[in-house]
Motif scaffolding. Structure first.
Motif, PDB file in Angstrom:
ATOM      1  N   LYS A 189       0.828  -1.214   0.000  1.00 53.17           N
ATOM      2  CA  LYS A 189       0.000   0.000   0.000  1.00 53.17           C
ATOM      3  C   LYS A 189       0.862   1.264   0.000  1.00 53.17           C
ATOM      4  N   ASP A 190       1.857   1.284  -0.891  1.00 48.86           N
ATOM      5  CA  ASP A 190       2.791   2.415  -0.889  1.00 48.86           C
ATOM      6  C   ASP A 190       2.514   3.443  -1.991  1.00 48.86           C
ATOM      7  N   ASP A 191       1.342   3.300  -2.662  1.00 42.68           N
ATOM      8  CA  ASP A 191       0.942   4.265  -3.698  1.00 42.68           C
ATOM      9  C   ASP A 191       1.990   4.413  -4.796  1.00 42.68           C
ATOM     10  N   ALA A 192       2.641   3.321  -5.123  1.00 40.45           N
ATOM     11  CA  ALA A 192       3.625   3.325  -6.204  1.00 40.45           C
ATOM     12  C   ALA A 192       3.217   2.285  -7.252  1.00 40.45           C
ATOM     13  N   VAL A 193       3.828   2.384  -8.416  1.00 39.58           N
ATOM     14  CA  VAL A 193       3.508   1.490  -9.528  1.00 39.58           C
ATOM     15  C   VAL A 193       4.784   0.859 -10.060  1.00 39.58           C
ATOM     16  N   ALA A 194       4.610  -0.145 -10.903  1.00 33.96           N
ATOM     17  CA  ALA A 194       5.746  -0.783 -11.574  1.00 33.96           C
ATOM     18  C   ALA A 194       5.616  -0.587 -13.077  1.00 33.96           C
ATOM     19  N   PHE A 195       6.744  -0.287 -13.714  1.00 32.43           N
ATOM     20  CA  PHE A 195       6.825  -0.189 -15.171  1.00 32.43           C
ATOM     21  C   PHE A 195       7.631  -1.379 -15.669  1.00 32.43           C
ATOM     22  N   ALA A 196       7.040  -2.189 -16.531  1.00 31.65           N
ATOM     23  CA  ALA A 196       7.738  -3.327 -17.139  1.00 31.65           C
ATOM     24  C   ALA A 196       7.937  -3.028 -18.620  1.00 31.65           C
ATOM     25  N   LEU A 197       9.190  -2.825 -19.014  1.00 31.10           N
ATOM     26  CA  LEU A 197       9.509  -2.452 -20.385  1.00 31.10           C
ATOM     27  C   LEU A 197       9.915  -3.683 -21.187  1.00 31.10           C
ATOM     28  N   TYR A 198       9.480  -3.729 -22.430  1.00 31.74           N
ATOM     29  CA  TYR A 198       9.838  -4.816 -23.336  1.00 31.74           C
ATOM     30  C   TYR A 198       9.763  -4.284 -24.764  1.00 31.74           C
ATOM     31  N   GLY A 199      10.344  -5.010 -25.700  1.00 34.87           N
ATOM     32  CA  GLY A 199      10.340  -4.571 -27.088  1.00 34.87           C
ATOM     33  C   GLY A 199       9.250  -5.220 -27.909  1.00 34.87           C
ATOM     34  N   LEU A 224       2.625  -1.787 -18.561  1.00 29.12           N
ATOM     35  CA  LEU A 224       3.434  -2.494 -19.544  1.00 29.12           C
ATOM     36  C   LEU A 224       3.815  -1.514 -20.640  1.00 29.12           C
ATOM     37  N   VAL A 225       5.111  -1.347 -20.844  1.00 29.17           N
ATOM     38  CA  VAL A 225       5.607  -0.377 -21.821  1.00 29.17           C
ATOM     39  C   VAL A 225       6.298  -1.122 -22.954  1.00 29.17           C
ATOM     40  N   CYS A 226       5.655  -1.133 -24.105  1.00 30.40           N
ATOM     41  CA  CYS A 226       6.248  -1.750 -25.292  1.00 30.40           C
ATOM     42  C   CYS A 226       7.060  -0.694 -26.030  1.00 30.40           C
ATOM     43  N   GLU A 227       8.385  -0.809 -25.966  1.00 35.22           N
ATOM     44  CA  GLU A 227       9.252   0.104 -26.707  1.00 35.22           C
ATOM     45  C   GLU A 227       9.364  -0.423 -28.141  1.00 35.22           C
ATOM     46  N   ASN A 228       8.456   0.034 -28.966  1.00 30.53           N
ATOM     47  CA  ASN A 228       8.373  -0.477 -30.334  1.00 30.53           C
ATOM     48  C   ASN A 228       9.343   0.280 -31.235  1.00 30.53           C
ATOM     49  N   ALA A 240       6.584 -10.272 -38.026  1.00 35.51           N
ATOM     50  CA  ALA A 240       6.546 -11.088 -36.811  1.00 35.51           C
ATOM     51  C   ALA A 240       5.190 -11.075 -36.113  1.00 35.51           C
ATOM     52  N   ALA A 241       4.400 -10.044 -36.362  1.00 40.32           N
ATOM     53  CA  ALA A 241       3.137  -9.889 -35.629  1.00 40.32           C
ATOM     54  C   ALA A 241       1.976  -9.680 -36.601  1.00 40.32           C
ATOM     55  N   LYS A 242       0.959 -10.517 -36.486  1.00 35.91           N
ATOM     56  CA  LYS A 242      -0.229 -10.344 -37.318  1.00 35.91           C
ATOM     57  C   LYS A 242      -0.928  -9.039 -36.971  1.00 35.91           C
ATOM     58  N   SER A 243      -0.877  -8.667 -35.683  1.00 32.34           N
ATOM     59  CA  SER A 243      -1.448  -7.405 -35.235  1.00 32.34           C
ATOM     60  C   SER A 243      -0.376  -6.590 -34.533  1.00 32.34           C
ATOM     61  N   PRO A 244       0.284  -5.686 -35.246  1.00 32.34           N
ATOM     62  CA  PRO A 244       1.352  -4.894 -34.623  1.00 32.34           C
ATOM     63  C   PRO A 244       0.845  -3.669 -33.854  1.00 32.34           C
ATOM     64  N   ALA A 245      -0.470  -3.590 -33.613  1.00 30.70           N
ATOM     65  CA  ALA A 245      -1.010  -2.522 -32.762  1.00 30.70           C
ATOM     66  C   ALA A 245      -0.858  -2.981 -31.304  1.00 30.70           C
ATOM     67  N   TYR A 246       0.352  -2.847 -30.785  1.00 29.40           N
ATOM     68  CA  TYR A 246       0.684  -3.454 -29.493  1.00 29.40           C
ATOM     69  C   TYR A 246      -0.081  -2.835 -28.328  1.00 29.40           C
ATOM     70  N   TYR A 247      -0.508  -1.605 -28.462  1.00 30.18           N
ATOM     71  CA  TYR A 247      -1.275  -0.977 -27.381  1.00 30.18           C
ATOM     72  C   TYR A 247      -2.670  -1.592 -27.235  1.00 30.18           C
ATOM     73  N   THR A 289       9.039   4.282 -31.252  1.00 25.86           N
ATOM     74  CA  THR A 289      10.390   4.830 -31.182  1.00 25.86           C
ATOM     75  C   THR A 289      11.273   4.193 -32.248  1.00 25.86           C
ATOM     76  N   TYR A 290      12.586   4.396 -32.144  1.00 26.24           N
ATOM     77  CA  TYR A 290      13.486   3.895 -33.189  1.00 26.24           C
ATOM     78  C   TYR A 290      14.904   3.827 -32.640  1.00 26.24           C
ATOM     79  N   ARG A 291      15.606   2.763 -32.965  1.00 33.29           N
ATOM     80  CA  ARG A 291      17.016   2.655 -32.569  1.00 33.29           C
ATOM     81  C   ARG A 291      17.896   2.898 -33.782  1.00 33.29           C
ATOM     82  N   TYR A 292      18.935   3.679 -33.576  1.00 31.00           N
ATOM     83  CA  TYR A 292      19.852   3.999 -34.672  1.00 31.00           C
ATOM     84  C   TYR A 292      20.863   2.883 -34.893  1.00 31.00           C
ATOM     85  N   HIS A 293      21.340   2.277 -33.825  1.00 33.57           N
ATOM     86  CA  HIS A 293      22.258   1.145 -33.951  1.00 33.57           C
ATOM     87  C   HIS A 293      21.491  -0.118 -34.355  1.00 33.57           C
ATOM     88  N   GLY A 294      22.224  -1.156 -34.647  1.00 31.69           N
ATOM     89  CA  GLY A 294      21.599  -2.452 -34.882  1.00 31.69           C
ATOM     90  C   GLY A 294      21.079  -3.029 -33.575  1.00 31.69           C
TER      91      GLY A 294
END
Length: 393
Positions: A189-199, A224-228, A240-247, A289-294
């Motif tokens: 009950k600490d009024d905090a949240v968790a962010f889980a990031l994935y690609g 849940l944060v999808c860094e697309n 890779a995804a039939k439905s790339p609307a990840y949100y 978003t977008y990554r410049y490196h590989g």
């Protein structure tokens, strides 16, 4: 140079004080905490929820801190590229340049009471949580001064006292752990949240849906944060995804699609998501978003996409250039002054690298530490289970 030092309080910060002193004689607004309003680059796209306002409250101080923080992250990752090519960094190494707005905008919307857990592209998230350049480069080069004592490397940064739980090398495995962090927040009950990031590459993992299901059943404060960044390794999202609307992937769970190259859009979305999660449970944020490196340093990043595509994103959507334009437009700093900040950042990165090189390698005995909890499994026996062969520290 951690983001935790960049509060928008009237007392200012060590991080900005030299800059503030320089500007105060000529441009007092630059250190003001008086509110400014910025509009996000594009509207939010929603699933099962109303969108947050596109108008974001900020201040001159926050704008300048965003610029410095993202410039530091960018320079840090470019330096890591050079160190890897010089064979001073070994093993896997995944760089974040291009995606800095996600780390900076998210941090601006939350506190260190909130938890963040991510995958292996974790250097900038660690810096945002309060880590130092010295800890980062020491860890990358496997030195004792690293955030994981040189034993984790690029993929396993960690800072529990600031709510950063890694740095995970197994694709998607951090998401159930993130839901567990959310369970702990609700239980305490600490009024905090968790962010889980994935690609986007991890978005098809079955464990993600299993964790989301139970989180929704229990109304856990998980975001849940999808860094697309549009490529899972070298595979485009549409392959890779039939439905790339990840949100929308949560079905019964609300979602937002966010311009992940706009730090203020990220800030607004994360603020909205935190309020929602505390009140109603899980929500999904898709950061475009977008990554410049590989994908990693072993991937040139140019065999599955064109150089024109990469340069086009740099020219039209680069997160640092967006902040630069806002600063200049609002007359908070000149182009030359911003260049001077970048020179200072480069110097700080170079100094951190030099110090990290002086840090010793871990002792061989460290190979046996942090394997078992203290008092558990500390004696190693032979095959006959009779002779004690070693006692682990």
């Amino acid at each position: 140079m951690a983001l935790s030092h960049l509060k928008s309080s009237s007392s200012g910060s060590n991080f900005l004080r030299p800059l503030a002193t320089a500007f105060s004689l000529r441009r007092p607004i630059s250190t003001s905490t008086d509110p400014l309003t910025i509009e996000t680059s594009i509207p939010f796209t929603t699933h099962r929820c109303d969108p947050p306002s596109r108008t974001v409250d900020t201040s001159p101080q926050e704008l300048l801190s965003f610029f410095r923080d993202m410039a530091t992250m960018r320079r840090m990752e470019i330096a890591a590229d050079s160190l890897y090519k010089a064979k001073l960094i070994r093993g896997f190494c995944h760089l974040y340049d291009g995606q800095e707005a996600v780390a900076v905008g998210m941090e601006a919307a939350i506190t260190k009471k909130d938890s963040i857990i991510t995958a292996y592209r974790d250097h900038c998230t660690f810096l945002g949580r309060g880590g130092t350049l010295l800890e980062i480069f020491s860890e990358l080069m496997g030195r004792q001064g690293g955030c994981s004592s040189g034993k984790g490397g690029s993929m396993h940064f960690y800072k529990k006292n600031s709510g950063f739980y890694g740095g995970h090398g197994i694709v998607g495995a951090q998401v159930p752990l993130g839901c567990g962090l959310a369970f702990a927040h609700k239980y305490n009950k600490d009024d905090a949240v968790a962010f889980a990031l994935y690609g986007d590459g991890a978005a098809n993992q079955g464990q993600l849906f299993e964790a989301l299901n139970i989180s929704a059943l229990w109304d856990l404060p998980i975001i849940l944060v999808c860094e697309n960044n549009h490529y899972g390794m070298g595979t485009a999202e549409w392959r890779a995804a039939k439905s790339p609307a990840y949100y929308k992937r949560g079905d019964y769970v609300p979602g937002l699609k966010v311009d992940g190259m706009d730090a203020f859009a990220v800030k607004q979305a994360c603020k909205f998501a935190k309020e929602h999660a505390l009140k109603s449970g899980p929500i999904i944020l898709e950061m475009d978003t977008y990554r410049y490196h590989g994908h990693s340093m072993s991937d040139p990043g140019s065999t599955y996409r064109t150089r024109d595509e990469i340069s086009g994103v740099r020219q039209e959507r680069d997160p640092i250039e967006r902040i630069r334009k806002l600063i200049v437009t609002h007359d908070l700093a000149t182009e030359k002054e911003l260049k001077d900040i970048e020179k200072e950042v480069r110097k700080q990165v170079d100094e951190a690298i030099a110090q990290a090189k002086e840090s010793p390698m871990p002792e061989p005995s460290e190979l046996f530490t942090n394997v078992y909890a203290k008092g558990m499994g500390v004696e190693a026996y032979g095959a006959d289970r009779k002779e004690v062969r070693a006692v682990l520290p």
